[in-house]
Structures are given as C-alpha cells and as structure tokens.
Design a protein around this motif. Structure first.
Motif, mmCIF file in Angstrom:
data_model
loop_
_atom_site.group_PDB
_atom_site.id
_atom_site.type_symbol
_atom_site.label_atom_id
_atom_site.label_comp_id
_atom_site.label_asym_id
_atom_site.label_seq_id
_atom_site.Cartn_x
_atom_site.Cartn_y
_atom_site.Cartn_z
ATOM 1 N N VAL A 1 -16.757 13.442 37.318
ATOM 2 C CA VAL A 1 -16.592 12.637 36.119
ATOM 3 C C VAL A 1 -16.730 13.553 34.911
ATOM 4 O O VAL A 1 -17.542 14.456 34.884
ATOM 5 N N SER A 2 -15.958 13.298 33.924
ATOM 6 C CA SER A 2 -15.973 14.185 32.760
ATOM 7 C C SER A 2 -17.355 14.200 32.104
ATOM 8 O O SER A 2 -18.120 13.244 32.204
ATOM 9 N N PRO A 3 -17.723 15.255 31.413
ATOM 10 C CA PRO A 3 -19.035 15.374 30.774
ATOM 11 C C PRO A 3 -19.307 14.273 29.748
ATOM 12 O O PRO A 3 -20.443 13.828 29.599
ATOM 13 N N VAL A 4 -18.293 13.766 29.074
ATOM 14 C CA VAL A 4 -18.499 12.713 28.083
ATOM 15 C C VAL A 4 -18.939 11.422 28.766
ATOM 16 O O VAL A 4 -19.894 10.761 28.349
ATOM 17 N N ILE A 5 -18.269 11.065 29.833
ATOM 18 C CA ILE A 5 -18.624 9.847 30.552
ATOM 19 C C ILE A 5 -20.014 9.990 31.171
ATOM 20 O O ILE A 5 -20.824 9.065 31.158
ATOM 21 N N ALA A 6 -20.330 11.170 31.701
ATOM 22 C CA ALA A 6 -21.650 11.410 32.286
ATOM 23 C C ALA A 6 -22.747 11.245 31.230
ATOM 24 O O ALA A 6 -23.795 10.631 31.482
ATOM 25 N N THR A 7 -22.518 11.737 30.037
ATOM 26 C CA THR A 7 -23.508 11.611 28.959
ATOM 27 C C THR A 7 -23.702 10.154 28.573
ATOM 28 O O THR A 7 -24.831 9.684 28.396
ATOM 29 N N ILE A 8 -22.607 9.411 28.471
ATOM 30 C CA ILE A 8 -22.689 7.980 28.124
ATOM 31 C C ILE A 8 -23.475 7.223 29.197
ATOM 32 O O ILE A 8 -24.323 6.381 28.894
ATOM 33 N N LEU A 9 -23.224 7.520 30.467
ATOM 34 C CA LEU A 9 -23.955 6.869 31.553
ATOM 35 C C LEU A 9 -25.449 7.195 31.508
ATOM 36 O O LEU A 9 -26.300 6.326 31.720
ATOM 37 N N MET A 10 -25.806 8.439 31.232
ATOM 38 C CA MET A 10 -27.229 8.822 31.158
ATOM 39 C C MET A 10 -27.934 8.110 30.011
ATOM 40 O O MET A 10 -29.066 7.629 30.161
ATOM 41 N N VAL A 11 -27.279 7.992 28.868
ATOM 42 C CA VAL A 11 -27.871 7.274 27.734
ATOM 43 C C VAL A 11 -28.038 5.798 28.077
ATOM 44 O O VAL A 11 -29.077 5.191 27.797
ATOM 45 N N ALA A 12 -27.057 5.196 28.712
ATOM 46 C CA ALA A 12 -27.135 3.782 29.082
ATOM 47 C C ALA A 12 -28.277 3.548 30.065
ATOM 48 O O ALA A 12 -29.052 2.588 29.935
#
Length: 171
Positions: free
Chosen positions: A11-22
């Motif tokens: 998964v792209s780094p942007v989506i991974a960051t959004i998931l971690m914040v959520a």
C-alpha cells in the motif's frame, strides 16, 4: 498466454500514514471512554485520605500487661465512624494482634479506647494498650506498628488507611 499486469507492491505510504492516524484516533477514543467509565463507577470513600501522628503513652510499664503503649491522633481526614475501624498492632516484629475496642483486656492481647462521640475526627486520638498479655515490659523501648483499617460496608472491601510506626517507652 495472458499477461496480466499485476501490482505486487505494498500500500502506498500516504494510505499507510492515513490508516495509522485513524487507528491511533480510534484507540485514543476507546481509552478515553474506558477511563471515563472507571471514574463514573467510583462509589464515594474510594479517595479517603487520612494522616495520623503518634506519641508515647508516657506511663510506667510493667511485666504484668495492661500497660498503655501509644496514642494515635488523626491529623487530617474526614470523620471515621468508630464502628468501621479495626485496629491491629505488631510489637517488636512479633505476631499481629487484633485489638478490641474498649473490650475486656483478658480476651485480647491489646485494646484501644476512644472518645465517646460517634466518629474519629481530626485532633482526636485513641490509646493503644496491652491486654492481659505483656507485649512490652518497658526494660527497652518497644517498636509498635499500628495498622488502622477501615472496614468495608456492603460490597466494599476492608481498606488499610494507615500504618503508623511508634515507640513505647517506660517513663
């Protein structure tokens, strides 16, 4: 043959960051709700704080028992109903003795006396005495560790509110 174009990348780094914040926000919310429910279930008395001072009973001690050992004074805290107080002592590292309030000295290793009102209030003190057993003969100062326990009411458990280390001397 069919050549399918497969994307085996993660998964792209942007989506991974959004998931971690959520996930972090959701966990924080769960912890907040859990902590709030713990605070809401508190049934008064859980935050009781007491402080006590002590002094020697200032009397001649014998090897026959029935000697006053120490005085314990409440220096801060809400009134404590006498019926909800349990007192025990350990003298010179010996066995623990449950003291009887104003009771028959012949049936207990120690006794304690109180004022005549209904509760132990700030600046009032109790006197811890030997029962029929000689716990401290006065030849040397005795270490007296007094444990004060608030007896639980209803579904509450008993709670040790103070452990006071005092010294009894022959005066």
């Amino acid at each position: 043959m069919n050549n399918e174009n497969r994307n085996d990348e993660a998964v792209s780094p942007v989506i991974a960051t959004i998931l971690m914040v959520a996930i972090t926000v959701v966990l924080a919310g769960v912890l907040y709700v859990w902590a709030s429910s713990l605070a809401g279930e508190s049934t008064g008395g859980g935050l009781d704080t007491y402080t006590f001072s002590h002094r020697d009973a200032n009397g001649d001690m014998s090897d026959a028992g029935l000697d006053d050992l120490v005085h314990i004074q409440m220096t801060s805290g809400d009134g404590l109903n006498w019926a909800n107080l349990k007192v025990s002592i350990v003298v010179d590292g010996g066995v623990s003795s449950l003291c009887v309030e104003g009771g028959d000295a012949a049936t207990s290793d120690c006794t304690w006396d109180k004022d005549e009102d209904k509760s132990w209030d700030t600046s009032e003190e109790i006197t811890i005495s030997e029962g029929d057993a000689d716990l401290c003969d006065g030849t040397e100062p005795c270490s007296v560790v007094v444990t004060l326990t608030k007896v639980g009411v209803g579904e509450e458990d008993d709670k040790v509110i103070a452990t006071v280390s005092a010294t009894a001397e022959n005066n």
